[in-house]
Design a protein around this motif. Structure first.
Motif, mmCIF file in Angstrom:
data_model
loop_
_atom_site.group_PDB
_atom_site.id
_atom_site.type_symbol
_atom_site.label_atom_id
_atom_site.label_comp_id
_atom_site.label_asym_id
_atom_site.label_seq_id
_atom_site.Cartn_x
_atom_site.Cartn_y
_atom_site.Cartn_z
ATOM 1 N N ILE A 15 0.873 -1.167 0.000
ATOM 2 C CA ILE A 15 0.000 0.000 0.000
ATOM 3 C C ILE A 15 0.914 1.221 0.000
ATOM 4 C CG2 ILE A 15 -1.849 1.257 1.145
ATOM 5 C CD1 ILE A 15 -2.585 -1.344 2.583
ATOM 6 N N PHE A 16 0.879 1.945 -1.111
ATOM 7 C CA PHE A 16 1.658 3.170 -1.240
ATOM 8 C C PHE A 16 0.830 4.359 -0.775
ATOM 9 C CE2 PHE A 16 3.467 0.414 -4.567
ATOM 10 C CZ PHE A 16 4.804 0.477 -4.235
ATOM 11 N N THR A 17 1.498 5.419 -0.392
ATOM 12 C CA THR A 17 0.826 6.647 0.013
ATOM 13 C C THR A 17 -0.018 7.191 -1.147
ATOM 14 O OG1 THR A 17 1.145 8.831 0.973
ATOM 15 C CG2 THR A 17 2.827 8.085 -0.552
ATOM 16 N N PRO A 18 -1.208 7.703 -0.874
ATOM 17 C CA PRO A 18 -2.093 8.133 -1.957
ATOM 18 C C PRO A 18 -1.689 9.446 -2.626
ATOM 19 C CG PRO A 18 -3.121 8.576 0.146
ATOM 20 C CD PRO A 18 -1.856 7.818 0.432
ATOM 21 N N ALA A 21 2.142 10.814 -7.474
ATOM 22 C CA ALA A 21 1.720 11.070 -8.851
ATOM 23 C C ALA A 21 1.761 9.731 -9.602
ATOM 24 C CB ALA A 21 2.646 12.080 -9.507
ATOM 25 N N GLU A 22 1.054 9.669 -10.717
ATOM 26 C CA GLU A 22 0.960 8.424 -11.488
ATOM 27 C C GLU A 22 2.343 7.886 -11.871
ATOM 28 O OE1 GLU A 22 -0.961 5.200 -13.151
ATOM 29 O OE2 GLU A 22 -1.905 6.823 -12.034
ATOM 30 N N GLU A 23 3.232 8.772 -12.347
ATOM 31 C CA GLU A 23 4.562 8.299 -12.760
ATOM 32 C C GLU A 23 5.398 7.841 -11.570
ATOM 33 O OE1 GLU A 23 4.499 12.781 -12.514
ATOM 34 O OE2 GLU A 23 3.387 11.369 -13.730
ATOM 35 N N ASP A 24 5.202 8.456 -10.390
ATOM 36 C CA ASP A 24 5.913 8.020 -9.185
ATOM 37 C C ASP A 24 5.394 6.664 -8.713
ATOM 38 O OD1 ASP A 24 7.393 10.356 -9.203
ATOM 39 O OD2 ASP A 24 6.006 11.406 -7.854
ATOM 40 N N TYR A 25 4.094 6.463 -8.844
ATOM 41 C CA TYR A 25 3.466 5.189 -8.483
ATOM 42 C C TYR A 25 4.017 4.066 -9.354
ATOM 43 C CZ TYR A 25 -0.526 1.970 -7.706
ATOM 44 O OH TYR A 25 -1.328 0.893 -7.406
ATOM 45 N N LYS A 26 4.113 4.312 -10.655
ATOM 46 C CA LYS A 26 4.661 3.311 -11.577
ATOM 47 C C LYS A 26 6.148 3.089 -11.322
ATOM 48 C CE LYS A 26 1.290 3.990 -15.225
ATOM 49 N NZ LYS A 26 1.029 4.446 -16.586
ATOM 50 N N TRP A 49 -4.046 -2.326 -8.336
ATOM 51 C CA TRP A 49 -5.415 -2.179 -7.843
ATOM 52 C C TRP A 49 -5.818 -0.719 -7.752
ATOM 53 C CZ3 TRP A 49 -6.344 -6.146 -3.355
ATOM 54 C CH2 TRP A 49 -6.202 -7.441 -3.852
ATOM 55 N N GLY A 50 -4.841 0.164 -7.693
ATOM 56 C CA GLY A 50 -5.140 1.588 -7.667
ATOM 57 C C GLY A 50 -5.580 2.092 -6.305
ATOM 58 N N THR A 63 -7.028 6.556 2.423
ATOM 59 C CA THR A 63 -6.934 5.818 1.175
ATOM 60 C C THR A 63 -5.472 5.464 0.916
ATOM 61 O OG1 THR A 63 -6.718 7.851 -0.120
ATOM 62 C CG2 THR A 63 -8.944 6.934 0.110
ATOM 63 N N GLY A 64 -5.276 4.520 0.013
ATOM 64 C CA GLY A 64 -3.924 4.124 -0.360
ATOM 65 C C GLY A 64 -3.917 3.542 -1.758
ATOM 66 N N LEU A 65 -2.761 3.550 -2.384
ATOM 67 C CA LEU A 65 -2.583 2.970 -3.713
ATOM 68 C C LEU A 65 -2.095 1.530 -3.549
ATOM 69 C CD1 LEU A 65 -0.835 6.026 -5.377
ATOM 70 C CD2 LEU A 65 -3.106 5.152 -5.933
ATOM 71 N N TYR A 66 -2.926 0.583 -3.943
ATOM 72 C CA TYR A 66 -2.620 -0.830 -3.758
ATOM 73 C C TYR A 66 -1.912 -1.402 -4.979
ATOM 74 C CZ TYR A 66 -5.524 -1.308 0.422
ATOM 75 O OH TYR A 66 -6.048 -1.210 1.681
ATOM 76 N N TRP A 67 -0.999 -2.339 -4.709
ATOM 77 C CA TRP A 67 -0.279 -3.048 -5.766
ATOM 78 C C TRP A 67 0.031 -4.457 -5.285
ATOM 79 C CZ3 TRP A 67 5.383 -3.849 -6.069
ATOM 80 C CH2 TRP A 67 5.782 -4.376 -7.291
ATOM 81 N N LEU A 68 -0.256 -5.430 -6.136
ATOM 82 C CA LEU A 68 -0.038 -6.841 -5.815
ATOM 83 C C LEU A 68 0.948 -7.416 -6.814
ATOM 84 C CD1 LEU A 68 -1.114 -9.389 -4.196
ATOM 85 C CD2 LEU A 68 -2.568 -9.755 -6.176
#
Length: 122
Positions: A15-18, A21-26, A49-50, A63-68
Motif C-alpha cells: 500500500i503506497f501513500t495516496p 503522482a501516477e509516474e511516481d506510483y509506476k 489495484w489503484g 486511502t492508499g494505492l494498492y499493488w499486488l
C-alpha cells in the motif's frame, strides 16, 4: 540438512501513500519488481489495484494505492526486499505471503478467470 536456494512462490501486497503522482506510483512498482529480479527472483504476475479505501487510517490517510505482485525468489531475497520497503517513505504497509502449491494453483485459476471476463467485456 542443507537448505537449497531454490525459488519459492510469494505474493507481495504493498500500500503506497495516496499522494503519489501516477509516474511516481509506476516508478515505485518498477523499483520493487527490479529488486526481486536483482535478488535472483522472477516476476510471475503484477496487478495494479489503484486507489482504495483503507479499513483504518494510516498516518492520517484514509486511502492508499494498492499493488499486488506474485513472484518466485530465493528465501533470503525477502529479507533484503523488506529492508528496502521499510526504508521507502512512500510505502505505508506491505505484506509478503509465501504461496504453497495450492495457493499458487488457485492464483493461476483466478488470473485466468479474470482475464476471461476482461476479454468478454471488451
Amino acid at each position: 540438512m542443507a537448505t537449497e536456494n531454490k525459488l519459492q512462490s510469494y505474493e507481495l501486497m504493498v500500500i503506497f501513500t495516496p499522494v503519489l503522482a501516477e509516474e511516481d506510483y509506476k516508478a515505485a512498482q518498477k523499483k520493487f519488481a527490479d529488486l526481486v529480479k536483482e535478488y535472483g527472483g522472477e516476476i510471475v504476475h503484477q496487478e495494479v489495484w489503484g486507489l482504495r479505501s483503507l479499513s483504518y487510517p494510516i498516518e492520517k490517510k484514509t486511502t492508499g494505492l494498492y499493488w499486488l505482485m506474485e513472484y518466485k525468489a530465493p528465501t533470503d531475497a525477502n529479507a533484503k526486499l523488506e529492508i528496502q520497503m521499510n526504508r521507502d517513505e512512500n510505502v505505508m504497509r506491505h505484506m509478503v505471503t509465501r504461496l504453497d502449491k495450492y495457493a499458487a494453483e488457485y492464483s493461476i485459476r483466478r488470473r485466468n478467470k479474470h482475464a476471461g471476463t476482461e476479454t468478454s467485456a471488451s
